[in-house]
Design an enzyme around this catalytic site. Sequence first.
Site, PDB file in Angstrom:
ATOM      1  N   CYS A 223     109.404  33.455 -55.182  1.00  0.00           N
ATOM      2  CA  CYS A 223     110.607  32.946 -54.526  1.00  0.00           C
ATOM      3  C   CYS A 223     111.670  32.574 -55.567  1.00  0.00           C
ATOM      4  CB  CYS A 223     110.245  31.779 -53.618  1.00  0.00           C
ATOM      5  SG  CYS A 223     111.463  31.554 -52.319  1.00  0.00           S
TER       6      CYS A 223
ATOM      7  N   HIS B 232     106.438  33.825 -50.327  1.00  0.00           N
ATOM      8  CA  HIS B 232     105.389  33.046 -50.999  1.00  0.00           C
ATOM      9  C   HIS B 232     104.018  33.662 -50.703  1.00  0.00           C
ATOM     10  CE1 HIS B 232     107.751  29.545 -52.346  1.00  0.00           C
ATOM     11  NE2 HIS B 232     108.517  29.818 -51.302  1.00  0.00           N
TER      12      HIS B 232
ATOM     13  N   GLU C 176     101.272  33.148 -52.019  1.00  0.00           N
ATOM     14  CA  GLU C 176     100.155  32.193 -52.161  1.00  0.00           C
ATOM     15  C   GLU C 176      99.632  31.666 -50.828  1.00  0.00           C
ATOM     16  OE1 GLU C 176     103.277  31.722 -53.246  1.00  0.00           O
ATOM     17  OE2 GLU C 176     103.979  29.661 -52.966  1.00  0.00           O
TER      18      GLU C 176
HETATM   19  N1  GLN Z   1     115.853  27.500 -53.977  1.00  0.00           N
HETATM   20  C1  GLN Z   1     115.655  28.865 -53.642  1.00  0.00           C
HETATM   21  C2  GLN Z   1     116.255  29.223 -52.287  1.00  0.00           C
HETATM   22  O1  GLN Z   1     116.510  28.365 -51.494  1.00  0.00           O
HETATM   23  C3  GLN Z   1     114.188  29.241 -53.709  1.00  0.00           C
HETATM   24  C4  GLN Z   1     113.344  28.522 -52.716  1.00  0.00           C
HETATM   25  C5  GLN Z   1     111.874  28.621 -53.015  1.00  0.00           C
HETATM   26  O2  GLN Z   1     111.483  28.914 -54.138  1.00  0.00           O
HETATM   27  N2  GLN Z   1     111.050  28.345 -52.051  1.00  0.00           N
HETATM   28  O3  GLN Z   1     116.477  30.365 -52.008  1.00  0.00           O
END
Ligand code: GLN
Length: 539
Positions: A386, A512, A514
């Site tokens: 992400c 994500h 994970e």
């Molecule tokens: N801050 C980033 C976004 O809002 C990544 C978010 C995250 O890593 N879950 O896109």
Amino acid sequence: MDKKFIFVTGGVCSSLGKGIVAASVGMLLKSAGKKVSIQKLDPYLNVDPGTMSPFQHGEVFVTHDGAETDLDLGHYERFIDENLNRYSNATTGRIYTEVLQKERQGDFLGGTIQVVPHITDAIKQKIMNAKKESGADILIGEIGGTVGDIEGEPFLEAIRQLRMEMGKENVIFIHLTLLPYLKASKELKTKPTQLSARELRRAGIDPDLIVCRADIDIPEDILCKVSRFCGVDREAVIPAPTVSSIFEIPSRFHKSGITEVLAKKLNIKTLQVDLEDWQKMVDQIHNSKKEIRIALAGKYTELDDAYISVIEAIKSACFNRGYKANIEWIDTEALEDETKSEEVWESIKRCAGIIVPGGFGKRGVGGKIMCAKYCRENNVPFFGLCLGSQVMAIEFARNVCGIKNADSEEFNKDAKSKIVHFLPNQSEEKAKGGTLRLGAYPCKLKKDTLAYNSYQKDEIYERHRHRYEFNNDFRGALEDCGFVFSGTSPDGSLVEIVEVKDHPWMLGSQFHPEFLSRPNRPHPLFASFIDSCISYIEK
Ligand code: GLN
């Protein structure tokens, strides 16, 4: 369909592992052929944990249907291998919000709204909904907090009423407590457990089983004492000494006789558990002795709970290959500070690969970009999750494509080249709670890429939690320099996976992965990343 409920409460102190107890009981029942689901009831006032700091509350776990939930749901999914949903977690904040909305709409026809019965009825409704939506034979409910907390009382009252309404053989209570060890007298003390059981009874709840946590093995006479003083059958006092892996707990509980006690109390004829495959996995964990160092370059260093699903995903991919993961925390803010950076680079260089996990805000991003650069230039495996994938794109744009002012709108609103930006139509509001892209989305994979080779599939579903997206205006420029867009939304409009061509393993996912990793079924991307880390150190 059975109508059975098991509620897990905690006493003495927090952090004893109620979530692991609920998950382990769920795992045993599932292995005996029961359809099980687990729900977390949290007494705090936040509507959901989405706005809570990982420092305070650990990771925010995301379900397939896009709910931001307590990290215990991650444990549940890993143990029972069932996808949970938005009904699987409820908080006092959410319950009050819903009851008060009804009040404003006049639904109560002029009645006085009270904790009992309105809030307790709403809690019971949440429990029933979780059971119905999951289609489970047995719903396990974990009550957050510790017995005696003021805010937990409505939850205890609700489950007390449920037992009255549905009968003793349909609703049972497991109470988890601690037996502290006193070094001076060399003994485990039962008094806090006795007091905690008494406190529970004060709320009208008679525990059916007591699970005792302790840092050492619990002698028989202490278990008998707990039984006598807490008024619980000896066979229903289950020892839970500290173990090296949480995945040992289901079989330990089973050996302590918990399965028979559950069957008896719930009036289920037989519970024939099958732990063979699970045990093989536990053996694999213990037999994995060769260490492999993986760098985790996140913001909440040394706080395992903040990245618990990432850590579990790394561990599972490692022991699956016969390795023991040794996670090295990288303080990326220290990398930006010349007086501290040398030491951090030393530890990075000891690692077989770097993971930059998810995160919000600008802090430490400079150091994360340095990590991406180091991996790209030195052929060290890199996995961006992400935020990590956004960082990887920015680094590539700046240092390979020469787009010097490349940035994310999140870190610099006025940046000239917003490689990562806020997609205006995706969400109208910018309020903090509930405005992210959340939950599972389809992603189409491009053949002959790292992503495709890892998944061996054309289309995958993965869970998201972010506000910003890759800016399509820059696709061409980055592609020309060797950046690969290996996964996109099926219509091609959203970038979901990026890679660096001609690098052994450098990949970032906007989602994500994970959250979908299981202890006995490592996630394809984590497995492939760890394989590459192994070749890196063995080369
Ligand atoms: N801050 C980033 C976004 O809002 C990544 C978010 C995250 O890593 N879950 O896109």
